[in-house]
Design a protein around this motif. Sequence first.
Motif, PDB file in Angstrom:
ATOM      1  N   PHE A 150     -30.131  39.467  75.031  1.00 55.55           N
ATOM      2  CA  PHE A 150     -28.701  39.563  74.711  1.00 55.55           C
ATOM      3  C   PHE A 150     -27.898  40.297  75.784  1.00 55.55           C
ATOM      4  O   PHE A 150     -26.704  40.043  75.933  1.00 55.55           O
ATOM      5  N   ASP A 151     -28.533  41.186  76.553  1.00 57.79           N
ATOM      6  CA  ASP A 151     -27.772  41.868  77.606  1.00 57.79           C
ATOM      7  C   ASP A 151     -27.421  40.936  78.751  1.00 57.79           C
ATOM      8  O   ASP A 151     -26.622  41.292  79.616  1.00 57.79           O
ATOM      9  N   HIS A 152     -27.987  39.725  78.749  1.00 54.91           N
ATOM     10  CA  HIS A 152     -27.684  38.731  79.774  1.00 54.91           C
ATOM     11  C   HIS A 152     -26.897  37.545  79.226  1.00 54.91           C
ATOM     12  O   HIS A 152     -26.388  36.736  80.006  1.00 54.91           O
ATOM     13  N   THR A 153     -26.798  37.451  77.901  1.00 57.84           N
ATOM     14  CA  THR A 153     -26.158  36.281  77.283  1.00 57.84           C
ATOM     15  C   THR A 153     -25.022  36.645  76.327  1.00 57.84           C
ATOM     16  O   THR A 153     -24.425  35.752  75.718  1.00 57.84           O
ATOM     17  N   ASP A 154     -24.712  37.916  76.192  1.00 57.94           N
ATOM     18  CA  ASP A 154     -23.804  38.373  75.148  1.00 57.94           C
ATOM     19  C   ASP A 154     -22.404  37.762  75.214  1.00 57.94           C
ATOM     20  O   ASP A 154     -21.740  37.631  74.190  1.00 57.94           O
ATOM     21  N   ASN A 155     -21.951  37.414  76.415  1.00 60.61           N
ATOM     22  CA  ASN A 155     -20.597  36.873  76.550  1.00 60.61           C
ATOM     23  C   ASN A 155     -20.568  35.356  76.749  1.00 60.61           C
ATOM     24  O   ASN A 155     -19.545  34.811  77.179  1.00 60.61           O
ATOM     25  N   ALA A 177     -31.571  30.866  69.333  1.00 62.32           N
ATOM     26  CA  ALA A 177     -31.271  30.300  68.019  1.00 62.32           C
ATOM     27  C   ALA A 177     -32.097  30.926  66.904  1.00 62.32           C
ATOM     28  O   ALA A 177     -31.877  30.620  65.727  1.00 62.32           O
ATOM     29  N   GLU A 178     -33.042  31.798  67.262  1.00 59.63           N
ATOM     30  CA  GLU A 178     -33.916  32.435  66.284  1.00 59.63           C
ATOM     31  C   GLU A 178     -33.683  33.946  66.254  1.00 59.63           C
ATOM     32  O   GLU A 178     -33.397  34.550  67.290  1.00 59.63           O
ATOM     33  N   PRO A 179     -33.817  34.586  65.098  1.00 58.74           N
ATOM     34  CA  PRO A 179     -33.769  36.054  65.061  1.00 58.74           C
ATOM     35  C   PRO A 179     -35.060  36.640  65.610  1.00 58.74           C
ATOM     36  O   PRO A 179     -36.117  35.998  65.569  1.00 58.74           O
ATOM     37  N   ALA A 191     -30.070  35.790  65.229  1.00 59.91           N
ATOM     38  CA  ALA A 191     -29.839  34.533  65.947  1.00 59.91           C
ATOM     39  C   ALA A 191     -28.412  34.500  66.480  1.00 59.91           C
ATOM     40  O   ALA A 191     -27.480  34.983  65.838  1.00 59.91           O
ATOM     41  N   SER A 192     -28.251  33.949  67.666  1.00 59.49           N
ATOM     42  CA  SER A 192     -26.927  33.848  68.266  1.00 59.49           C
ATOM     43  C   SER A 192     -26.101  32.793  67.551  1.00 59.49           C
ATOM     44  O   SER A 192     -26.645  31.792  67.060  1.00 59.49           O
ATOM     45  N   ASP A 195     -21.740  28.838  69.037  1.00 64.76           N
ATOM     46  CA  ASP A 195     -20.916  28.727  70.238  1.00 64.76           C
ATOM     47  C   ASP A 195     -21.424  29.581  71.389  1.00 64.76           C
ATOM     48  O   ASP A 195     -20.899  29.495  72.499  1.00 64.76           O
ATOM     49  N   ALA A 196     -22.455  30.406  71.139  1.00 63.18           N
ATOM     50  CA  ALA A 196     -23.058  31.186  72.216  1.00 63.18           C
ATOM     51  C   ALA A 196     -24.269  30.492  72.820  1.00 63.18           C
ATOM     52  O   ALA A 196     -24.728  30.870  73.901  1.00 63.18           O
ATOM     53  N   LEU A 197     -24.790  29.476  72.146  1.00 67.64           N
ATOM     54  CA  LEU A 197     -25.971  28.773  72.647  1.00 67.64           C
ATOM     55  C   LEU A 197     -25.604  27.921  73.858  1.00 67.64           C
ATOM     56  O   LEU A 197     -24.493  27.397  73.957  1.00 67.64           O
TER      57      LEU A 197
END
Length: 352
Positions: A150-155, A177-179, A191-192, A195-197
């Motif tokens: 998440f520190d690379h995909t959060d935005n 897509a998975e927790p 899970a994200s 719209d973040a995938l």
Amino acid sequence: MTRESWAHDNSHSKSGARMTTKFLRRQSTRREMLRNSAELAGGALFAQLFPASLLGAGVPDLQQQAAPAATDRLTAIRAQMGGVPIQSQPLAENLALLSGPGGNVVVLNGPDGKILVDTFLMPAWPKLKEKLSELGNAPVKIVIDTHWHFDHTDNNANLHATGATVLAHENTKARMAEPHDSALLGLTVPASPADALPQQTFTASQKLQANGESLMLQYFQPAHTDTDIYIHFQKANVIHMGDTFFNGFYPVIDAGTGGKIDGMIVAADKILPLADHNTKIVPGHGPLGNKSDLTKYRDMLVVARDRVRKLRTEGKSPAEIAASKLFADLDATWGKGFFTGDVFVQMVYSSL
């Protein structure tokens, strides 16, 4: 800019909701090992998300907090690092490195639109927008995720809302897509949202052409996770390795999502022949590196793996190996970052 202006090699590209990754089942012994690691590391492991230069400011506050729920810890990490400034340095004429809350982001700028590699933590969004505007007026067209964390995909979602297409390896989409429950970090990562995938994925490799630059995206075998890729800016002689490279300190190996110490070594072995002494090698965390830095890092990984493997073969438990101070001689160089060798021993053990 039309989609046709991008020269994509789609021979391995896949879009939509297809998710082919089979998630690893965690063995009870691995859970026990991870719990032991968490006890050793405590709050310091939160720092794995951030540049080593930020440890002094960020980690003590987190360590002083009472142990919150795993989901609250994730919120605390994001909030704690929201005020961290973003530092910028040029890599080439139209290529910049942004460092700050969530590692290292690379931006390719030009009339074809910006290409962004990784996206920082969510609270950094206002500062990230500001920095991107300072680099030029072109919108962000493509966002590339080096891996799922998440520190690379959060935005991702914020950038997609501005019109960008998020591109990543297919395993990144599947993992996002998975927790995930991380005993090691004491975190629950939900899970994200959809719209973040990533909107576009690939299996092995992908090529992009934009702003006078040729980009090669290539999947590593499982290393830091089972989602890692590198991005080679061929004209600029710059390579972003994501979290397969932590420059100057022990890396995180996320065995819970497929990380392997052997894969970390193979990742370095793949990049070293691509680099010359002028190549700028961007780590997921830590300062900008070069071929010499990566060589030293790779050699450390080999020593660490071989030592742990020998004792594991002899029947030693991870706790016993850690108690032996197996990496005491390495700690002077590599143990000044996110955690000491006592924790890294157990990460290596879990990922063999």
